[in-house]
Enzyme design. Sequence first.
Site, mmCIF file in Angstrom:
data_model
loop_
_atom_site.group_PDB
_atom_site.id
_atom_site.type_symbol
_atom_site.label_atom_id
_atom_site.label_comp_id
_atom_site.label_asym_id
_atom_site.label_seq_id
_atom_site.Cartn_x
_atom_site.Cartn_y
_atom_site.Cartn_z
ATOM 1 N N GLU A 295 0.803 -1.230 0.000
ATOM 2 C CA GLU A 295 0.000 0.000 0.000
ATOM 3 C C GLU A 295 0.840 1.287 0.000
ATOM 4 O O GLU A 295 0.757 2.117 0.901
ATOM 5 C CB GLU A 295 -0.961 0.008 1.191
ATOM 6 C CG GLU A 295 -1.970 -1.119 1.143
ATOM 7 C CD GLU A 295 -3.043 -1.023 2.224
ATOM 8 O OE1 GLU A 295 -2.825 -0.327 3.236
ATOM 9 O OE2 GLU A 295 -4.120 -1.638 2.040
ATOM 10 N N GLU B 79 -6.354 -7.550 -1.612
ATOM 11 C CA GLU B 79 -6.880 -7.430 -0.249
ATOM 12 C C GLU B 79 -8.337 -7.002 -0.345
ATOM 13 O O GLU B 79 -8.667 -6.110 -1.129
ATOM 14 C CB GLU B 79 -6.136 -6.386 0.594
ATOM 15 C CG GLU B 79 -4.757 -6.770 1.083
ATOM 16 C CD GLU B 79 -4.223 -5.755 2.109
ATOM 17 O OE1 GLU B 79 -5.050 -5.116 2.810
ATOM 18 O OE2 GLU B 79 -2.997 -5.606 2.207
#
Length: 440
Positions: free
Chosen positions: A226, A346
């Site tokens: 991320e 995710e």
Amino acid sequence: MLKLKILYRVHRSMVAGNGLFYPTFGFASLIFFIYMSFRNIRFGFEEEPELSFVERNGTQFVLDGKTFYINGWNSYWLMVQSVDDYSRPRVHEMLKGGAKMGLTVCRTWAFNDGDYNALQVSPGVYNEQAFKALDYVIAEARQHGIRLLLSLVNNLQAYGGKTQYVKWAWQERVGLSASNDSFFFDPSIRSYFKNYVKTILTRKNTITGIEYRNDPVIFGWELINEPRCITDPSGDTLQDWIEEMSAFVKLIDKNHLVTIGLEGFYGPNDPKRLTVNPEAWASRLGSDFIRNSQVSNIDFTSVHIYPDHWFHEQGVEDYLKFVSKWMLSHIEDGDKVLNTPVLFSEFGLSDTIENFSLSDREKMYKTILDITYKSAKKNKSGAGTLVWQFLVGGMNEFIDDFGIVPWERPSTFSLFIEQSCRLTEVNDSSEQNIRFKEYC
């Protein structure tokens, strides 16, 4: 016998339940649920499989020349739980359980920087016990036919992350800035990270004797979990870092796929920032889904799905509408703009939201799995999903507001088995079919 009768009643209630399940998969669900309750049952496909490298052909992953759509999961904790003998059986149980569910890829951390049981104690200094733990994870995954997507550093502070690299640079009095984002532009920190990457890629597994860069059990490398560089919302700083680090990985390892680890937010110059991004803030994080993913050494792109974290004061039905729009937009990008696979690496629904229910979480799971299956049936770029996150029993210290033990809730368990069964029909003659198809 009494336990079998109870399990049969559970199976009957699952099939007659709320519409999430199909009778076609009911018997398979029962078999797998019984398996997780009776660990001594053997199914006859536990021998170590032959593995090939996963490759990419345009918008699809391929394995032995056949399409390879993914039903998988996240267990970030595999390495840290493999360091000590008392917790290592959890890793075996998770990988074995995932294989029995027909799952094919697990995303996990290949980093622990300066934290407890750190892999990298300080720049260029490694803890051999922790490295042997990662060796074990890879060797154990091989035993169960599971591939690993290994992430190399965290944008967040957990397990060190970019914050730890900046601290190291300051401790050695070579740091240019106290900002965590200096991880992306400080030459000394870039050197630290490259040294770490080289050490990981060229590591010779003490169990299998195979260098990581030559091991097909590794699905691919994720540069960073991320990434965000909010001090440069133009995106130039992060773009330069991605270009440099992806080229560096490919210089050392030409066997494996490389991805960035993006959340999927559209950048400041992309029209979709106004129509698809969750809110205005998402285009000002220094990441840019299209621009970042077009780097030549990036083989596939990733997207995360957390509507309850990205929106305020919205309900589950609003979340589901967003999820569909978000996924279809990125699949369209993969097909028409990027010509790369899009992995939804995710996704989850927090149990801390107001009026949370497990059935709502399962609705979201089903929406995501269905969209991916439809993409697979049409040979589109929506290449698979990795749910966040799966654990085994007795891991309360690792359970966040998304974590589940899948076999403890039959309805959730059945959703993922159903997806595995559906994908075996799409994945031609892949290894998954050989190990799993007869149970669908």
